[in-house]
Design an enzyme around this catalytic site. Structure first.
Site, PDB file in Angstrom:
ATOM      1  N   ASN A 303      18.316 -47.267 -12.885  1.00  0.00           N
ATOM      2  CA  ASN A 303      18.754 -46.894 -14.121  1.00  0.00           C
ATOM      3  C   ASN A 303      17.543 -46.225 -15.062  1.00  0.00           C
ATOM      4  O   ASN A 303      16.743 -47.192 -15.241  1.00  0.00           O
ATOM      5  CB  ASN A 303      19.708 -47.843 -14.996  1.00  0.00           C
ATOM      6  CG  ASN A 303      20.034 -47.155 -16.318  1.00  0.00           C
ATOM      7  OD1 ASN A 303      20.846 -46.105 -16.260  1.00  0.00           O
ATOM      8  ND2 ASN A 303      19.599 -47.733 -17.425  1.00  0.00           N
ATOM      9  N   GLU A 304      17.592 -45.158 -15.253  1.00  0.00           N
ATOM     10  CA  GLU A 304      16.603 -44.509 -16.160  1.00  0.00           C
ATOM     11  C   GLU A 304      15.081 -44.990 -15.861  1.00  0.00           C
ATOM     12  O   GLU A 304      14.304 -45.420 -16.893  1.00  0.00           O
ATOM     13  CB  GLU A 304      16.889 -44.866 -17.560  1.00  0.00           C
ATOM     14  CG  GLU A 304      18.219 -44.162 -18.110  1.00  0.00           C
ATOM     15  CD  GLU A 304      18.417 -44.420 -19.332  1.00  0.00           C
ATOM     16  OE1 GLU A 304      17.754 -45.217 -20.213  1.00  0.00           O
ATOM     17  OE2 GLU A 304      19.574 -43.798 -20.087  1.00  0.00           O
ATOM     18  N   PRO A 305      14.777 -44.839 -14.609  1.00  0.00           N
ATOM     19  CA  PRO A 305      13.267 -45.041 -14.440  1.00  0.00           C
ATOM     20  C   PRO A 305      12.482 -43.935 -14.900  1.00  0.00           C
ATOM     21  O   PRO A 305      12.989 -42.831 -15.321  1.00  0.00           O
ATOM     22  CB  PRO A 305      13.218 -45.188 -12.457  1.00  0.00           C
ATOM     23  CG  PRO A 305      14.345 -44.292 -12.403  1.00  0.00           C
ATOM     24  CD  PRO A 305      15.383 -44.295 -13.394  1.00  0.00           C
TER      25      PRO A 305
END
Length: 504
Positions: A303-305
């Site tokens: 998630n959202e790297p």
């Protein structure tokens, strides 16, 4: 071995089955070298008798056959109060007979060793209880709050020998099986060869007092709210949920994007070989545990790297390829909040999942900009990658009871207006290449304290206590409209389970 079937109702306390009980006074069942016990807490089949005289169950002898054959049943957690679990207003103040049923498989030695004494104990049932075991009237009890029990040895003990072509069977395991296919094209997500549109939520395992601890009444309440909402999907943001959650999804036909705990990969030093090996190992554990759940239709590896980094591109490429090798039957994604032109991981996913918070984290207060910004977002991503897109997060913080017109941030009106602006564009694009929308969040949840958090994250459409905000009614109307338009209700992906589903 012979299954033991117990039927009870108005159960408020824990139910326990124990073997080798004392013949004297009633002691609390504790395990010892000579005593064993089997918990019967968990999900029971439930039906309230809404007939005028409240005695239809007795007249039709519901206890003589599986309860589901008598009519519609609900999943009901035990212990709990049925009045607080369901979204059916009739149950809130219901007075009359209600029926609980559970099918139980007992250990082989309990049923075949005739020297073993098997006792059924009911922790409490309010206010009058009748219990049948295998259709036999076994005990009755009047008055709530106190336990009662009966010796059921003669009802469950038989001589059985299981045999196969390979010899005696020493181990048994049952696994519900679901049959379905998943595929992705340039503009569609297909389940069983038909276009599927995700309309659902992101969740968290979170509640008052218990925090992330598993809780059956809370789980059933959440699924009743999902059905009320018309949701057909959710993402396990941002970690794998309890296995019981996925079992419920299989039963209810809720589609799942199963996400590993790859969250917080925000700095260049996180994308190293040590992290990569650990990340791949975690994906192995997730896939190994959850691959047999038909409700799981896609893996999310992060998630959202910081996917705009060069090092992130190689890292995500390797994790995605590894996951595909582990399970070639499901698409793989990660959830991004990067710019379309800079994202180094997007070329490797099957579905683009986008988080965007227009008019919240930037241009806040300017609801009039959402449609233009969201349209540009979708068109830019699709033109670049030619892959189906899910709006995997969007929303606004809302303090329940705050009202203002014209809408101001943190009011219920602002959350509702923001969602409406998103929906205008989603309706335009879902007929082209947008294949889903997941609101952030299903319910308010606790976070670390900070100047931007008022007792946690308040972007839920339900409060932390599972009461609806104004936006919940907006989404309910929208989701059921989409379901009716596409002829896909919340049970669209219901697997053809080889067990008897209560909601088939």
């Amino acid at each position: 071995m012979a299954p033991g079937l117990a039927v009870a109702w108005a159960v408020l306390g824990p139910l326990l089955g124990c073997a080798l009980a004392l013949q004297g006074g009633m002691l609390y069942p504790r395990e010892s070298p000579s005593r064993e016990r089997k918990e019967l807490d968990g999900l029971w089949s439930f039906r309230a008798d809404f007939s005028d005289n409240r005695r239809r169950g007795f007249e039709e002898q519901w206890y003589r056959r599986p309860l589901r054959e008598s009519g519609p049943t609900l999943d009901m957690p035990v212990p709990s109060s049925f009045n607080d679990i369901s979204q059916d207003w009739r149950l809130r103040h219901f007075v009359g007979w209600v029926w609980y049923e559970r099918e139980v498989i007992l250990p082989e030695r309990w049923t075949q060793d005739l020297s073993t004494r098997v006792v059924l104990r009911i922790g409490s049932a309010h206010a009058y209880a009748i219990v049948w075991v295998n259709g036999v009237d076994t005990l009755e009890h009047e008055g709530g709050y106190l336990p009662f029990e009966a010796d059921i040895s003669n009802l469950v003990q038989v001589r059985l020998t299981a045999q196969t072509s390979l010899g005696p069977v020493s181990d048994f395991y049952t696994l519900p099986v679901g049959i379905r296919t998943v595929a992705v094209t340039e503009s569609q997500f297909l389940i069983n060869g038909k276009p599927f549109y995700f309309h659902g939520v992101n969740k968290h395992e979170d509640a008052d007092i218990r925090g992330k601890g598993f809780d059956w009444p809370l789980l059933v309440k959440d699924f009743n709210l999902l059905r009320w909402l018309g949701a057909n999907a959710f993402r396990t943001s941002h970690y794998p949920y309890a296995e019981e959650v996925l079992q419920m999804c299989d039963r209810y036909g809720i589609v799942v994007i199963d996400e590993c705990p790859g969250v917080g990969l925000a700095l260049p030093q996180f994308f190293n070989n040590v992290s990569l090996q650990n990340h791949m190992r975690v994906m192995e554990e997730v896939v190994r545990r959850d691959k047999n759940h038909p409700a799981v239709v896609m893996w999310s590896v992060a998630n959202e790297p910081a996917s705009q980094l060069e090092s992130a591109g190689y890292y995500l490429k390797m994790v995605i390829a590894h996951t595909k090798a582990l399970d070639p039957s499901r698409p793989v994604t990660f959830v991004t909040n990067s710019n379309y032109a800079a994202d180094k991981g997007a070329p490797y996913v099957d579905v683009i999942c986008l988080n965007s918070y227009y008019s919240w984290y930037h241009d806040y207060g300017h609801l009039e900009l959402i449609q233009q910004q969201l349209t540009t977002q979708f068109e830019s991503w699709y033109k670049t990658y030619q892959k189906p897109i899910i709006q995997s997060e969007y929303g606004a913080e809302t303090i329940v009871g705050f009202h203002q017109d014209p809408p101001l941030m943190f009011t219920e009106e602002y959350q509702k207006s923001l969602l409406e602006q998103y929906h205008v564009v989603l309706d335009q694009k879902r007929r082209k290449y947008v294949v889903g929308e997941l609101i952030w969040n299903f319910a308010d949840f606790m976070t670390e304290q900070s100047p931007t958090r008022v007792l946690g994250n308040k972007k839920g459409i339900f409060t932390r206590q599972r009461q609806p905000k104004s936006a919940a009614f907006l989404l309910r109307e929208r989701y059921w409209k989409i379901a009716n338009e596409t002829r896909y209700s919340h049970s669209v992906a219901k697997s053809q389970c080889l067990e008897n589903s209560l909601f088939a």
